[in-house]
Motif scaffolding. Sequence first.
Motif, PDB file in Angstrom:
ATOM      1  N   VAL A  85      46.773   6.906  12.301  1.00  0.00           N
ATOM      2  CA  VAL A  85      46.301   5.931  13.283  1.00  0.00           C
ATOM      3  C   VAL A  85      47.505   5.469  14.109  1.00  0.00           C
ATOM      4  N   PRO A  86      47.479   5.616  15.420  1.00  0.00           N
ATOM      5  CA  PRO A  86      48.638   5.209  16.242  1.00  0.00           C
ATOM      6  C   PRO A  86      48.940   3.717  16.094  1.00  0.00           C
ATOM      7  N   TYR A  87      50.208   3.382  16.159  1.00  0.00           N
ATOM      8  CA  TYR A  87      50.613   1.981  16.083  1.00  0.00           C
ATOM      9  C   TYR A  87      51.913   1.798  16.854  1.00  0.00           C
ATOM     10  N   GLU A  88      52.163   0.556  17.237  1.00  0.00           N
ATOM     11  CA  GLU A  88      53.422   0.228  17.893  1.00  0.00           C
ATOM     12  C   GLU A  88      54.451  -0.109  16.826  1.00  0.00           C
ATOM     13  N   ASP A  89      55.484   0.693  16.734  1.00  0.00           N
ATOM     14  CA  ASP A  89      56.533   0.477  15.736  1.00  0.00           C
ATOM     15  C   ASP A  89      57.369  -0.736  16.154  1.00  0.00           C
ATOM     16  N   THR A  90      57.319  -1.780  15.328  1.00  0.00           N
ATOM     17  CA  THR A  90      58.042  -3.014  15.660  1.00  0.00           C
ATOM     18  C   THR A  90      59.374  -3.125  14.922  1.00  0.00           C
ATOM     19  N   SER A  91      59.878  -2.018  14.414  1.00  0.00           N
ATOM     20  CA  SER A  91      61.167  -2.038  13.729  1.00  0.00           C
ATOM     21  C   SER A  91      62.280  -2.493  14.673  1.00  0.00           C
ATOM     22  N   SER A  92      63.286  -3.113  14.071  1.00  0.00           N
ATOM     23  CA  SER A  92      64.492  -3.493  14.811  1.00  0.00           C
ATOM     24  C   SER A  92      65.703  -2.969  14.036  1.00  0.00           C
ATOM     25  N   ARG A  93      66.884  -3.358  14.455  1.00  0.00           N
ATOM     26  CA  ARG A  93      68.076  -2.935  13.709  1.00  0.00           C
ATOM     27  C   ARG A  93      68.213  -3.695  12.399  1.00  0.00           C
ATOM     28  N   GLU A  94      67.490  -4.807  12.260  1.00  0.00           N
ATOM     29  CA  GLU A  94      67.592  -5.635  11.059  1.00  0.00           C
ATOM     30  C   GLU A  94      66.412  -5.476  10.107  1.00  0.00           C
ATOM     31  N   ARG A  95      65.257  -5.098  10.635  1.00  0.00           N
ATOM     32  CA  ARG A  95      64.063  -5.021   9.799  1.00  0.00           C
ATOM     33  C   ARG A  95      63.225  -3.800  10.188  1.00  0.00           C
ATOM     34  N   ILE A  96      62.606  -3.191   9.168  1.00  0.00           N
ATOM     35  CA  ILE A  96      61.820  -1.983   9.366  1.00  0.00           C
ATOM     36  C   ILE A  96      60.333  -2.318   9.297  1.00  0.00           C
ATOM     37  N   ASP A  97      59.556  -1.701  10.173  1.00  0.00           N
ATOM     38  CA  ASP A  97      58.107  -1.873  10.158  1.00  0.00           C
ATOM     39  C   ASP A  97      57.566  -1.320   8.834  1.00  0.00           C
ATOM     40  N   PRO A  98      56.733  -2.074   8.109  1.00  0.00           N
ATOM     41  CA  PRO A  98      56.248  -1.580   6.809  1.00  0.00           C
ATOM     42  C   PRO A  98      55.441  -0.299   6.921  1.00  0.00           C
ATOM     43  N   ARG A  99      54.822  -0.045   8.069  1.00  0.00           N
ATOM     44  CA  ARG A  99      54.106   1.223   8.255  1.00  0.00           C
ATOM     45  C   ARG A  99      55.092   2.378   8.363  1.00  0.00           C
ATOM     46  N   THR A 100      56.149   2.175   9.134  1.00  0.00           N
ATOM     47  CA  THR A 100      57.184   3.209   9.266  1.00  0.00           C
ATOM     48  C   THR A 100      57.835   3.491   7.917  1.00  0.00           C
ATOM     49  N   LEU A 101      58.135   2.437   7.185  1.00  0.00           N
ATOM     50  CA  LEU A 101      58.706   2.589   5.853  1.00  0.00           C
ATOM     51  C   LEU A 101      57.788   3.383   4.942  1.00  0.00           C
ATOM     52  N   SER A 102      56.514   3.018   4.914  1.00  0.00           N
ATOM     53  CA  SER A 102      55.577   3.644   3.983  1.00  0.00           C
ATOM     54  C   SER A 102      55.333   5.104   4.320  1.00  0.00           C
ATOM     55  N   ILE A 103      55.206   5.420   5.614  1.00  0.00           N
ATOM     56  CA  ILE A 103      55.011   6.811   6.013  1.00  0.00           C
ATOM     57  C   ILE A 103      56.226   7.647   5.629  1.00  0.00           C
ATOM     58  N   ALA A 104      57.402   7.111   5.840  1.00  0.00           N
ATOM     59  CA  ALA A 104      58.617   7.839   5.479  1.00  0.00           C
ATOM     60  C   ALA A 104      58.688   8.071   3.969  1.00  0.00           C
ATOM     61  N   LEU A 105      58.374   7.055   3.186  1.00  0.00           N
ATOM     62  CA  LEU A 105      58.397   7.222   1.735  1.00  0.00           C
ATOM     63  C   LEU A 105      57.347   8.218   1.274  1.00  0.00           C
ATOM     64  N   ASP A 106      56.203   8.235   1.932  1.00  0.00           N
ATOM     65  CA  ASP A 106      55.172   9.215   1.577  1.00  0.00           C
ATOM     66  C   ASP A 106      55.691  10.635   1.756  1.00  0.00           C
ATOM     67  N   ASP A 107      56.515  10.843   2.764  1.00  0.00           N
ATOM     68  CA  ASP A 107      57.090  12.166   3.004  1.00  0.00           C
ATOM     69  C   ASP A 107      58.239  12.481   2.045  1.00  0.00           C
ATOM     70  N   ILE A 108      58.996  11.474   1.649  1.00  0.00           N
ATOM     71  CA  ILE A 108      60.195  11.698   0.837  1.00  0.00           C
ATOM     72  C   ILE A 108      59.859  11.859  -0.648  1.00  0.00           C
ATOM     73  N   LEU A 109      58.975  11.033  -1.173  1.00  0.00           N
ATOM     74  CA  LEU A 109      58.725  11.019  -2.609  1.00  0.00           C
ATOM     75  C   LEU A 109      57.828  12.180  -3.025  1.00  0.00           C
ATOM     76  N   PRO A 110      58.024  12.738  -4.211  1.00  0.00           N
ATOM     77  CA  PRO A 110      57.180  13.841  -4.674  1.00  0.00           C
ATOM     78  C   PRO A 110      55.701  13.458  -4.681  1.00  0.00           C
ATOM     79  N   ALA A 111      54.850  14.436  -4.390  1.00  0.00           N
ATOM     80  CA  ALA A 111      53.411  14.180  -4.295  1.00  0.00           C
ATOM     81  C   ALA A 111      52.803  13.810  -5.638  1.00  0.00           C
ATOM     82  N   GLU A 112      53.347  14.336  -6.739  1.00  0.00           N
ATOM     83  CA  GLU A 112      52.835  14.020  -8.071  1.00  0.00           C
ATOM     84  C   GLU A 112      53.415  12.670  -8.481  1.00  0.00           C
ATOM     85  N   ARG A 113      52.678  11.632  -8.191  1.00  0.00           N
ATOM     86  CA  ARG A 113      53.181  10.267  -8.382  1.00  0.00           C
ATOM     87  C   ARG A 113      52.096   9.395  -8.986  1.00  0.00           C
TER      88      ARG A 113
END
Length: 546
Positions: A348-376
């Motif tokens: 679902v498209p969204y406006e990434d509101t991340s800054s240099r100090e804080r990360i958007d929780p959607r951006t964080l979660s999508i990245a972790l979904d890609d990084i962490l093994p699928a068997e979780r």
Amino acid sequence: MKVAEAVGRALSAAGVGHVFGVVGSGNFHLTNAMVAEGSRFVAARHEGGAATMADAYSRMSGTVAALSVHQGPGLTNAMTGIAEAAKSRTPLLVLAAEATEPRSNFYVDQDALARSVGAVTARVTSAEGAVAQACDALRRAVHERRTVLLNLPLGVQALDVPEGVPTVAVAPPERTAVEPESADVGALAQVLEKSRRPVFVAGRGARSPGSRDALAALAERHGALLATSAVARGLFHGNPWALDVSGGFASPLAAELIQGADLIVGWGCALNMWTTRHGRLIGADTTVVQVDDDASALGAHREVDLGVTGDVELTARRALARAAGRRNGYRTADIEAALTARVRWRDVPYEDTSSRERIDPRTLSIALDDILPAERVIGVDSGNFMGYPSMYLSVPDENGLCFTQAFQSIGLGLATAIGAALAQPDRLPVAALGDGGAMMGAAELDTVRRLGLPMVVVVYNDDAYGAEVHHFGPDGYPLETVEFPPTDVAAVARGYGFEAVTVRTRADLKAVEDWVAGPRSAPLLIDAKVVADRGAWWLEEAFRGH
């Protein structure tokens, strides 16, 4: 043999393979007897954590675990976790030493405590009947799917079991599946035949491979789309007609399709306010059917047009046997294409509101979904953040998400992940916490390290109790009581022996990639400084119903 030893050995022999707790004088001999008989004892740092670990282990292993606590304060410390288990109908045996003298400083009305949160109670009352009474409590936990408090009075524990009294125990028989009435199956088959846009919503009572396969086959025959409640997330993973979760967590497409259904069938699902968005996901002319093996659950949260008392798998297979030819129903090419493109929240498209100090929780979660093994296997705490890990992190099946949210208590997430990790040892355990819950449950970071669990702990850190901030802040209320100075949660974790990383931007997650690729010899905590500019979408949905 003393009663404490006889009861402990009998429960272990009867199949209680894991016991969680904090040992004091009142439960010392009982717990050691269980260990001697072969049960694994998991020592927590707080009884509240132990209770939630036992709850999560039982949910994710399909077996009954035990919780062992000291009389009085040991039990009161555990009550929030016991409340969560009782409200979720988790089969769990709570073994509590009991001071029966009202003048004892340890005395409390333990029966009343348990009943007040929905647990049921039993008591060992004599040396002659101790083993039989304990085994009956275990049988009740299994057959009635209840959290059972077994009180063990200190005086009775110290008695000798008389010679000739049997102390050998066997596992209680498995719970018998409830066969649905033929007339009810016929009525269900009729409404399915009439439906043109059916949706199945599977809940806790459908969390098994047999139920999954039976529901998938019946849905295929009638052209139904497949959804789950949050506690059953992952049940239909990989099915191209799956909507993922129904309710406040539902993606816009899933919500649209559920609202458009002319028939909704809840399979082992309460169809409560969370799963139906306070009823808004159910159209005015939608036929609602509920299937549950507990007759008292039918219509408990909303009126239904048809209630069927029966085991989910048996009922689905009986209905399938009565089905005529295959129908397309809700399964069209356009809907299939839409599901492929945008049923997942991460699509679902969204406006990434991340800054240099804080990360958007959607951006964080999508990245972790890609990084962490699928068997979780994921354990999630409660709070404003909870929708992001619950919905943006994929799970491989119905044993991939342990959702201890019946009581909506903050602080259970880390213990949930520990219990789930022990039940699913071949998967990467992931604990998703807010900063409030992380600090509440921080003592169990020691348990993670001590058990050698290769766990990832993700802290969505907004330096506040975000739910209250976003609920009361827009109306101008003062927020000093729910906001906190920044806390270096990563430093706290290092003190417990964790590897830790502070994440403010996507680039900071390189350290997580390195940990995943490495030996994982120590657990990892991610202190993610997340954007706190607005409440989560699911929270907005929840408060609309208040």
